[in-house]
Design an enzyme around this catalytic site. Sequence first.
Site, mmCIF file in Angstrom:
data_model
loop_
_atom_site.group_PDB
_atom_site.id
_atom_site.type_symbol
_atom_site.label_atom_id
_atom_site.label_comp_id
_atom_site.label_asym_id
_atom_site.label_seq_id
_atom_site.Cartn_x
_atom_site.Cartn_y
_atom_site.Cartn_z
ATOM 1 N N LYS A 1 0.704 -0.871 -0.236
ATOM 2 C CA LYS A 1 0.012 -0.180 0.130
ATOM 3 C C LYS A 1 0.865 1.197 0.115
ATOM 4 O O LYS A 1 0.859 2.123 -0.814
ATOM 5 C CB LYS A 1 -1.159 -0.325 0.757
ATOM 6 C CG LYS A 1 -2.082 -0.925 1.567
ATOM 7 C CD LYS A 1 -2.667 -1.226 2.677
ATOM 8 C CE LYS A 1 -2.037 -0.785 4.236
ATOM 9 N NZ LYS A 1 -1.595 -2.024 4.336
ATOM 10 N N ARG B 1 -9.429 0.333 8.422
ATOM 11 C CA ARG B 1 -9.251 -0.904 8.903
ATOM 12 C C ARG B 1 -10.812 -1.263 9.900
ATOM 13 O O ARG B 1 -9.872 -2.848 10.222
ATOM 14 C CB ARG B 1 -7.744 -0.447 9.725
ATOM 15 C CG ARG B 1 -6.642 -1.153 9.044
ATOM 16 C CD ARG B 1 -5.903 -0.603 9.975
ATOM 17 N NE ARG B 1 -4.491 -1.424 9.531
ATOM 18 C CZ ARG B 1 -3.016 -0.845 9.526
ATOM 19 N NH1 ARG B 1 -3.603 0.074 8.690
ATOM 20 N NH2 ARG B 1 -2.252 -1.120 9.579
ATOM 21 N N ARG C 1 11.564 -5.486 5.286
ATOM 22 C CA ARG C 1 12.228 -4.028 5.085
ATOM 23 C C ARG C 1 12.448 -3.498 6.196
ATOM 24 O O ARG C 1 12.761 -3.540 7.332
ATOM 25 C CB ARG C 1 10.477 -3.338 5.580
ATOM 26 C CG ARG C 1 10.380 -2.194 5.251
ATOM 27 C CD ARG C 1 8.491 -2.125 5.532
ATOM 28 N NE ARG C 1 8.066 -2.325 6.675
ATOM 29 C CZ ARG C 1 6.706 -2.175 6.698
ATOM 30 N NH1 ARG C 1 6.774 -1.272 5.681
ATOM 31 N NH2 ARG C 1 5.830 -2.875 7.386
ATOM 32 N N ARG D 1 11.135 -1.125 11.246
ATOM 33 C CA ARG D 1 10.382 -1.137 11.812
ATOM 34 C C ARG D 1 10.158 -1.277 13.505
ATOM 35 O O ARG D 1 10.563 -2.873 13.237
ATOM 36 C CB ARG D 1 8.896 -0.542 11.036
ATOM 37 C CG ARG D 1 8.617 0.648 11.107
ATOM 38 C CD ARG D 1 7.186 0.816 9.802
ATOM 39 N NE ARG D 1 6.016 -0.309 10.241
ATOM 40 C CZ ARG D 1 4.915 -0.227 9.535
ATOM 41 N NH1 ARG D 1 4.560 0.554 8.494
ATOM 42 N NH2 ARG D 1 3.589 -0.988 10.135
ATOM 43 N N ARG E 1 -0.196 -8.951 13.889
ATOM 44 C CA ARG E 1 -0.811 -7.987 12.836
ATOM 45 C C ARG E 1 -1.558 -8.587 10.996
ATOM 46 O O ARG E 1 -2.379 -8.501 10.685
ATOM 47 C CB ARG E 1 0.032 -6.989 11.992
ATOM 48 C CG ARG E 1 0.820 -6.195 13.249
ATOM 49 C CD ARG E 1 1.983 -5.094 12.786
ATOM 50 N NE ARG E 1 2.786 -5.078 11.713
ATOM 51 C CZ ARG E 1 3.302 -4.435 10.619
ATOM 52 N NH1 ARG E 1 4.591 -4.836 11.476
ATOM 53 N NH2 ARG E 1 3.224 -3.486 9.352
HETATM 54 P P1 AP5 Z 1 5.830 -1.452 2.616
HETATM 55 O O1 AP5 Z 1 4.877 -0.190 0.402
HETATM 56 O O2 AP5 Z 1 5.903 -0.802 2.961
HETATM 57 O O3 AP5 Z 1 3.796 -2.120 2.325
HETATM 58 P P2 AP5 Z 1 2.738 -1.960 3.264
HETATM 59 O O4 AP5 Z 1 0.935 -2.215 2.463
HETATM 60 O O5 AP5 Z 1 2.079 -0.118 3.404
HETATM 61 O O6 AP5 Z 1 2.828 -2.323 4.982
HETATM 62 P P3 AP5 Z 1 2.275 -1.259 6.244
HETATM 63 O O7 AP5 Z 1 3.235 -2.438 7.239
HETATM 64 O O8 AP5 Z 1 2.654 -0.395 6.183
HETATM 65 O O9 AP5 Z 1 0.832 -1.949 6.189
HETATM 66 P P4 AP5 Z 1 0.705 -1.883 8.032
HETATM 67 O O10 AP5 Z 1 -0.626 -1.635 7.360
HETATM 68 O O11 AP5 Z 1 0.379 -2.951 8.726
HETATM 69 O O12 AP5 Z 1 1.337 -0.429 8.652
HETATM 70 P P5 AP5 Z 1 0.916 0.796 8.884
HETATM 71 O O13 AP5 Z 1 2.124 1.224 9.454
HETATM 72 O O14 AP5 Z 1 -0.249 1.021 8.392
HETATM 73 O O15 AP5 Z 1 6.001 -3.036 1.486
HETATM 74 C C1 AP5 Z 1 6.557 -3.484 2.862
HETATM 75 C C2 AP5 Z 1 7.865 -4.193 2.147
HETATM 76 O O16 AP5 Z 1 7.494 -4.361 0.935
HETATM 77 C C3 AP5 Z 1 8.442 -3.520 1.457
HETATM 78 O O17 AP5 Z 1 10.084 -3.198 2.253
HETATM 79 C C4 AP5 Z 1 8.992 -2.833 0.359
HETATM 80 O O18 AP5 Z 1 9.851 -2.405 -0.733
HETATM 81 C C5 AP5 Z 1 8.703 -4.300 -0.056
HETATM 82 N N1 AP5 Z 1 7.556 -4.392 -1.386
HETATM 83 C C6 AP5 Z 1 6.488 -3.213 -1.702
HETATM 84 N N2 AP5 Z 1 5.747 -3.314 -2.754
HETATM 85 C C7 AP5 Z 1 7.283 -4.900 -3.015
HETATM 86 C C8 AP5 Z 1 7.025 -6.233 -4.414
HETATM 87 N N3 AP5 Z 1 5.984 -5.929 -5.570
HETATM 88 N N4 AP5 Z 1 7.806 -6.693 -4.882
HETATM 89 C C9 AP5 Z 1 8.639 -7.366 -3.616
HETATM 90 N N5 AP5 Z 1 8.658 -6.006 -2.652
HETATM 91 C C10 AP5 Z 1 7.988 -4.967 -2.736
HETATM 92 O O19 AP5 Z 1 -0.204 0.497 10.441
HETATM 93 C C11 AP5 Z 1 0.711 0.320 12.048
HETATM 94 C C12 AP5 Z 1 0.462 0.141 12.715
HETATM 95 O O20 AP5 Z 1 -0.051 1.330 13.031
HETATM 96 C C13 AP5 Z 1 -0.622 -0.792 13.194
HETATM 97 O O21 AP5 Z 1 -0.772 -1.853 13.540
HETATM 98 C C14 AP5 Z 1 -1.975 0.483 14.035
HETATM 99 O O22 AP5 Z 1 -1.332 -0.312 14.882
HETATM 100 C C15 AP5 Z 1 -1.764 0.992 13.710
HETATM 101 N N6 AP5 Z 1 -2.558 1.879 12.862
HETATM 102 C C16 AP5 Z 1 -2.809 2.380 11.357
HETATM 103 N N7 AP5 Z 1 -3.314 2.599 10.871
HETATM 104 C C17 AP5 Z 1 -4.890 2.464 12.291
HETATM 105 C C18 AP5 Z 1 -5.722 2.447 11.771
HETATM 106 N N8 AP5 Z 1 -6.592 2.595 10.446
HETATM 107 N N9 AP5 Z 1 -6.316 1.838 13.240
HETATM 108 C C19 AP5 Z 1 -6.258 1.695 13.669
HETATM 109 N N10 AP5 Z 1 -4.461 1.354 14.207
HETATM 110 C C20 AP5 Z 1 -3.898 1.419 13.178
HETATM 111 MG MG MG Z 2 2.384 1.480 4.665
#
Ligand code: AP5
Ligand code: MG
Length: 215
Positions: free
Chosen positions: A13, A88, A127, A160, A171
């Site tokens: 994402k 979410r 990552r 992270r 997660r």
């Molecule tokens: P990346 O693009 O970083 O993936 P992502 O989908 O953004 O994954 P996240 O871990 O950021 O998602 P998340 O939803 O758990 O975390 P968030 O920060 O939102 O890619 C991942 C890796 O893959 C990277 O190394 C990248 O280089 C690689 N990659 C990408 N594309 C690729 C490809 N095509 N091929 C190969 N490799 C590839 O949330 C974190 C925490 O915050 C949550 O756990 C929660 O506690 C809190 N939080 C955030 N939003 C909310 C909400 N709305 N409600 C409640 N709590 C929330």
């Molecule tokens: Mg992300």
Amino acid sequence: MRLIFLGAPGAGKGTQARALAAQQGIPQIATGDMLREAVAKGSRLGTEAKAYMDRGALVPDEVVVGLVAERLGRSDTKPGFILDGFPRTVVQAEALERLLKEREIEVDRVVFFDVSEGELLRRLTGRRVCRGCGATYHVVFSPPERAGKCDRCGGELYQRDDDSEATVRRRLVVYTEQTSPLLDYYQSRGLLARVAGEGSPEEIGRAVVRAVRGR
Ligand code: AP5
Ligand code: MG
Ligand code: ZN
């Protein structure tokens, strides 16, 4: 262009939202990034959120909805926005619907990134993120030119806190239980577009553009 990017942790994402937002000149609104900024600043909100994030749990809906409501109120969202990692839960989706209705706007498309669990684990545990500019790398799939340093700004790369294998597994469970019901929620509203999330980032980027246009 008002988009929601939906998908499991590691689905790509952030990678795709960052690229498309820059290309379109619209903001990427990533609640995870906003929460991590609050944690880094040591604000009260950050301290409260950190306890949930470190466990791989979701931060309470009202906290996140408050953040997004404030962010959507800023003028740079007028031409559009990409919501990355929000909503979410169904409660968040309903709150978003109300927020947008007040502003007399609607979401155009919800893009779901479909990625297998094995691939998610490989991506998250490898990552690395730049402390300076937030660019994302992967130790195997997209390594920086110099280990530990950002290609774009020279900043330090870090892992992270929630990318340890145990927290990643937690997660993924939280995603299945609390977030995956949103697929039906948006499908029934005719907004969902499914994109195969495995392949090169460029290929996936093209699929996203097709999904967004195909409306
Ligand atoms: P990346 O693009 O970083 O993936 P992502 O989908 O953004 O994954 P996240 O871990 O950021 O998602 P998340 O939803 O758990 O975390 P968030 O920060 O939102 O890619 C991942 C890796 O893959 C990277 O190394 C990248 O280089 C690689 N990659 C990408 N594309 C690729 C490809 N095509 N091929 C190969 N490799 C590839 O949330 C974190 C925490 O915050 C949550 O756990 C929660 O506690 C809190 N939080 C955030 N939003 C909310 C909400 N709305 N409600 C409640 N709590 C929330
Ligand atoms: Mg992300
Ligand atoms: Zn950087």
